[in-house]
Write an enzyme that holds these catalytic residues in place. Structure first.
Site, PDB file in Angstrom:
ATOM      1  CE  LYS A  80      -3.683   2.147   2.867  1.00  0.00           C
ATOM      2  NZ  LYS A  80      -4.735   1.603   4.047  1.00  0.00           N
ATOM      3  CB  SER A 155      -8.172   3.673   3.121  1.00  0.00           C
ATOM      4  OG  SER A 155      -7.406   3.018   4.392  1.00  0.00           O
ATOM      5  CB  SER A 179      -8.293   0.654   6.144  1.00  0.00           C
ATOM      6  OG  SER A 179      -8.955   1.989   5.998  1.00  0.00           O
TER       7      SER A 179
HETATM    8  N1  GLN Z   1     -12.935   4.054   6.477  1.00  0.00           N
HETATM    9  C1  GLN Z   1     -12.434   4.607   7.688  1.00  0.00           C
HETATM   10  C2  GLN Z   1     -12.227   5.831   7.423  1.00  0.00           C
HETATM   11  O1  GLN Z   1     -12.530   6.534   6.746  1.00  0.00           O
HETATM   12  C3  GLN Z   1     -11.276   3.949   8.233  1.00  0.00           C
HETATM   13  C4  GLN Z   1     -10.034   4.079   7.425  1.00  0.00           C
HETATM   14  C5  GLN Z   1      -9.080   3.136   7.853  1.00  0.00           C
HETATM   15  O2  GLN Z   1      -8.906   2.103   8.689  1.00  0.00           O
HETATM   16  N2  GLN Z   1      -7.679   3.691   7.453  1.00  0.00           N
HETATM   17  O3  GLN Z   1     -11.529   6.826   8.484  1.00  0.00           O
END
Ligand code: GLN
Length: 495
Positions: A80, A155, A179
């Site tokens: 990532k 994400s 995420s």
């Molecule tokens: N979807 C969540 C957010 O927007 C979690 C994101 C993550 O785990 N980095 O913050």
């Protein structure tokens, strides 16, 4: 021989050990697969084929000399765009970091290298890991390999899509509020967020430091264990890193000894849960019962406040962490500034996308004097209540079983204009982050439209091994292991 892109890392390791294939051949095959899939999937922001080949050659050379480093020797692992690899781009899919290259390598990546893995590529993500669909990338969205009109989740959407499409057997992701697990569920892969502090965050760009964890996405439970065995363990460079050496879970994936007590949190089956997801999870519960475990309903009364608490704590920490992107030290610098302050304004306005701006504003607000007590301090107290709920429940049960997400992957564009609807995607994943607990998502079925469904297993602190064993037991009773999405590659339908 089966097509190499459909092999799990474990399968590749066996082929490599037997001398039936070399790392260079695997890497070439995956690079070709990537070229074929990327026009549709767009899981990657960039990749450096020559660098990957050089790493693969070095691995083949080590093997020839009898200096193989372990079970990941020669296995490609994609990254990532949020972890540092010396000399390579590091952008968090943000325009503000365009052109930036890392001066050092993250501990997790260094350990993968030390285990022999061929790390490659920069995978797409929501900008600075803020989002649940990868639509917040500063570059382009990523398509779900099972249905290109749908999102892969986020994400770590690029990580999930690359693994599901067969572009990499394992990908590194990060999980602050879901995420890793949410995109894993949306793309039909396994994904695990370890206990907070299990994997060093040194070299992971910080979003919300009290929640962030690195973890793997893969097509088998064994591959998840292989990644953890290589990366877990204390790192003096991360003050939140837990003591202890690396585990050896990959070789200990037999079903859990004796029947376990499995809890089903009532609060995770309420309004908003899609019937096809509920059905698949209930079927999984029956599977575990038939395997001899007991299943009982439990309560997590404060879980309903999880999303609200998360969007205070995470944004507060983000507003502070992202202050470093000022146009002076990293990446982009806006031209034409009149003075230093003007430079900050212009760079940040040009460089950050709308969701990142929203988070910084929210976070700054909840920390500002006058609102600190009402929001930030209160959220910290409720966070403690969420943690206590888990402590009480784990005094009675060994693991929790729930859906990973309320729905299957949604269509691109469906939620992007409605931040609250987007935030609610993480309703089942956020509590584990707030409490620092390990949690895993394993494929457990498909919706009538053919979209994957994920089953979430949560355990007490440091119970990764139990979760892996339970997930493996489920995997062995079903046929989701190793599944690759049928991507139209332009060379005919291939899978
Ligand atoms: N979807 C969540 C957010 O927007 C979690 C994101 C993550 O785990 N980095 O913050």
């Amino acid at each position: 021989m089966t097509a190499l892109h459909t092999c799990t890392a474990g399968d590749l390791g066996t082929l490599l050990d037997r001398g039936e294939v070399g790392s260079l051949e695997i890497t070439e095959h995956l690079l070709a697969r990537l070229e074929a899939c990327e026009p549709r999937i767009r899981a990657f922001l960039s990749w450096e084929g020559e660098d990957a080949r050089a790493r693969a050659r070095a691995s083949d050379e080590r093997r020839r000399r009898g200096e193989s480093r372990g079970p990941l020797e020669g296995v490609p692992v994609a990254l990532k765009d949020i972890v540092a690899v010396e000399g390579q781009p590091l952008g968090c899919a943000s325009r503000i970091l365009e052109g930036f290259r890392s001066p050092y390598t993250a501990t997790a990546v260094r350990r993968l290298e030390e285990a022999g893995a061929v790390v490659f590529g920069r995978l797409n993500m929501d900008e600075f890991a803020m989002g649940s669909s990868t639509e917040n990338s500063g570059y382009h969205p990523t398509a779900n390999p099972w249905d290109n009109r749908r999102v892969p989740g986020g994400s770590s959407g690029g990580s999930a899509a690359a693994v599901a499409a067969g572009e990499a057997p394992i990908a590194l992701g990060s999980d602050t509020g879901g995420s890793i697990r949410q995109p894993a569920a949306f793309c039909g892969t396994v994904g695990l967020k370890p206990t907070y502090g299990r994997i060093s965050r040194y070299g992971l760009v910080a979003f919300a430091s009290s929640l962030d964890q690195i973890g793997p996405l893969a097509r088998s439970v064994e591959d998840v264990a292989l990644f953890l065995d290589a990366t877990c363990g204390h790192d003096p460079r991360d003050s939140t890193s837990l003591p202890g050496g690396p585990p050896a879970w990959a070789g200990r994936l037999a079903p859990p000894e004796g029947p376990l007590r499995l809890g089903v949190p009532r609060e995770f089956f309420g309004e908003g849960l899609a019937p096809e997801v509920r059905e698949a999870v209930e079927k999984a519960l029956r599977f575990y019962e038939q395997a001899g475990h007991s299943v009982e309903e439990v309560d997590l009364p404060h879980a309903e406040y999880g999303v609200a608490v998360y969007y205070i704590v995470a944004t507060a920490e983000a507003s502070s962490n992202l202050a470093r992107f000022d146009g002076i030290r990293y990446g982009q610098r806006a031209p034409g500034a009149e003075d230093g302050i003007d430079l900050y304004y212009r760079t940040r306005e040009e460089g950050f996308g709308p969701e990142v701006v929203r988070r910084i504003l929210l976070g700054t607000y909840v920390l500002s004097s006058g609102y600190y007590d009402a929001y930030y301090l209160r959220a910290q107290k409720v966070r403690t209540l969420v943690q206590r709920d888990f402590e009480e429940v784990f005094a009675r049960v060994d693991a929790l079983v729930s859906p990973t997400t309320p729905t299957v992957a949604f269509r691109e564009g469906d939620k992007i204009d409605d931040p609250l609807a987007m935030y609610l995607n993480d309703i089942y994943t956020i509590p584990a982050n707030l409490a620092g607990l390990p949690a895993l998502s394993v494929p457990c079925g498909f919706s009538p439209e053919g979209m994957p469904i994920g089953l979430q297993l949560m355990g007490p602190v440091l119970a990764e091994e139990r979760l892996l064993q339970l997930a493996r037991q489920f995997e062995e009773g079903h046929d989701f292991r190793g599944q690759v999405a049928p991507v139209e590659t332009g060379e005919g339908r291939s899978s």
